[in-house]
Scaffold this active site. Structure first.
Site, mmCIF file in Angstrom:
data_model
loop_
_atom_site.group_PDB
_atom_site.id
_atom_site.type_symbol
_atom_site.label_atom_id
_atom_site.label_comp_id
_atom_site.label_asym_id
_atom_site.label_seq_id
_atom_site.Cartn_x
_atom_site.Cartn_y
_atom_site.Cartn_z
ATOM 1 N N PHE A 128 0.604 -0.951 -0.456
ATOM 2 C CA PHE A 128 -0.046 0.104 0.070
ATOM 3 C C PHE A 128 0.712 1.214 -0.442
ATOM 4 C CE2 PHE A 128 -2.820 3.175 1.876
ATOM 5 C CZ PHE A 128 -3.419 2.865 0.514
ATOM 6 N N ASP A 197 1.939 -5.983 7.994
ATOM 7 C CA ASP A 197 0.612 -5.514 8.463
ATOM 8 C C ASP A 197 -0.122 -6.364 7.812
ATOM 9 O OD1 ASP A 197 -1.903 -3.291 7.073
ATOM 10 O OD2 ASP A 197 0.219 -1.731 6.311
ATOM 11 N N TYR A 222 -10.599 -0.105 10.566
ATOM 12 C CA TYR A 222 -11.724 0.274 9.853
ATOM 13 C C TYR A 222 -12.057 -1.395 8.856
ATOM 14 C CZ TYR A 222 -8.213 2.624 7.193
ATOM 15 O OH TYR A 222 -7.355 2.835 6.487
ATOM 16 N N LYS A 223 -11.506 -1.683 8.304
ATOM 17 C CA LYS A 223 -11.843 -2.903 7.210
ATOM 18 C C LYS A 223 -12.117 -4.257 8.296
ATOM 19 C CE LYS A 223 -7.167 -2.083 5.174
ATOM 20 N NZ LYS A 223 -7.670 -0.393 3.740
ATOM 21 N N ARG A 371 -12.602 -4.295 -7.509
ATOM 22 C CA ARG A 371 -11.715 -5.063 -6.268
ATOM 23 C C ARG A 371 -13.283 -5.271 -5.185
ATOM 24 N NH1 ARG A 371 -8.051 -2.504 -1.324
ATOM 25 N NH2 ARG A 371 -9.683 -1.348 -1.209
#
Ligand SMILES: Cc1ncc(COP(=O)(O)O)c(C=O)c1O
Length: 412
Positions: A128, A197, A222-223, A371
């Site tokens: 990322f 990560d 938050y995912k 995605r």
């Protein structure tokens, strides 16, 4: 398999699903197929009431006394301990704080400080962007050599100069899962430290930081953890590093005696030294409520369901989407897959917009990826079939060519 047979099959799988009840723990409209839990998790049903209580009673009535009476001060550790159980860490090894980017900065500098004399940091080329930017910045600040090496090639890149390797467990773009145990072992054999990560793996597959002997980890709240937009992130440090690790952001809340308000910094014992400023209590307590959906769940069962959902999607994509110009870029091998499937398509951005207009929510990642995230706690097998049906309908009707979708939204 055609889509009619697929729907019959999906209905059967959902009837047999031991996790079917977990969807009731979320507020989700039946009109929406939500396949973006890898970006922003759905709203857990427990969150609104807790948030109301935090705002109206704790803040509104108990005011500043809440730091004591409502135990706000210890919440970063308390929520960290809850999260630790999801990632296979000890209760005293995880802290909820800051954003993933900030935590990564703290972890990289702290870990590099534990390997003085070694001047190389290895990162993953496709990680990322925030992870890349932070690593490059740390390299510049500390005068280190930051090298981009694919996880599959890490063995050849490891030598006595490498201090730290920092990778993502699951690739945000392709959904590829890396072998945490094998890579961490290889890194340790070279005398280096390993940071992971976990943003795209925690909450959907059994992460065992302890069994893999991982040194440091970070991840988003938050995912798949459903903590809400901008929920605080977490940071994990193995106990063996607690004494020696130093944070580059020594805040007052991470001081050994925060309320002595001393003029010079002395780190708190343990993971608390990664605290920096005042925790964001509204979102931290929303995350705490959100994590209750995992209570009593067997993560290997969650993983089974995730693989069943993504496996069904991939087989339908091969059968009915490939002839329409879609290519599955996510690994087909179970062990190499997280909980999302990414499809390459030349008009992926517009396809995703048209799909969203039909009530199937996924997202787009540059340059050409649609995605779709399959959060096993609330996505059903029938949703997989519905998503494929709509993808077929979008492309068959050429909806992606609609001029409404020519201009990209700010957030994709
Ligand atoms: C793998 C990964 N790391 C880091 C981040 C950035 O997280 P934050 O915005 O909390 O710093 C993201 C955000 O999507 C991510 O996917």
């Amino acid at each position: 398999m055609d889509l009619t047979a697929a729907r019959r099959h999906a209905v059967r799988l959902d009837l047999l699903d031991p996790l079917a009840h977990t969807r009731d723990g979320f507020r989700l409209s039946d009109d929406v197929v939500y396949l973006d839990g890898n970006s922003l998790g759905a709203l857990p049903a427990a969150v609104p009431e807790v948030t109301r209580d935090v705002v109206e009673r704790q803040w509104g009535c108990d005011l500043i006394g809440s730091w004591n009476v409502n135990d706000w001060w210890d919440a970063p550790r308390r929520v960290g301990a809850r999260l630790a159980r999801l990632v296979g860490a000890g209760d005293d090894e995880v802290l909820v704080a800051d954003s993933t980017s900030v935590n990564l900065f703290k972890v990289l500098v702290a870990a590099l400080g534990l390997r003085p004399g070694r001047r190389v940091l290895l990162i993953e080329p496709g990680n990322f962007p925030a992870d890349l930017y932070i690593a490059d910045s740390v390299g510049q600040l500390l005068g280190l050599d930051v090298r981009r090496v694919e996880p599959g090639d890490v063995g050849a890149a490891l030598d006595h100069r490498v201090a730290l390797v920092s990778y993502s467990h699951v690739d945000y773009r392709t959904g590829r899962a890396h072998d945490m145990a094998a890579i961490t072992r290889e890194v340790h054999e070279a005398g280096a430290l390993m940071a992971w990560d976990l943003s795209h793996s925690a909450g959907v597959l059994p992460v065992r930081l302890d069994d893999c002997d991982v040194d440091f980890a970070v991840g988003c709240g938050y995912k798949y953890l459903n903590g809400g937009p901008g929920a605080p992130a977490y940071v994990m440090a193995a106990t063996r590093h607690h004494g020696a690790m130093r944070t580059p952001l020594p805040g007052w809340t991470g001081h050994a005696r925060p309320f002595a308000l001393e003029g010079s910094y002395e780190p708190a014992a343990g993971i608390d030294r990664f605290r920096c400023g005042t925790p964001p209590m509204l979102s931290l307590l929303a995350l705490e409520a959100a994590l209750t959906v995992f209570d009593g769940l067997d993560m290997s069962q969650v993983r089974q369901k995730s693989l069943s959902l993504t496996g069904l999607f991939i087989s339908l994509a091969d059968d009915v989407l490939a002839p329409l110009g879609f290519e599955v870029v996510t690994p087909r091998t179970d062990a190499e897959r997280g909980s999302q499937v990414s499809l390459r398509h030349p008009q992926a951005s517009a396809v995703v917009r048209a799909l969203i207009a039909r009530g199937v929510i996924g997202d787009f990642r540059q340059p050409d990826l649609a995605r779709l995230g399959f959060a096993p706690l609330y996505v059903r097998h029938v949703d997989v079939v519905t998503a494929v049906e709509h993808l077929v309908a979008v492309v068959t009707a050429g909806e992606q060519h609609d001029e409404r979708y020519a201009v990209r939204t700010t957030v994709t």
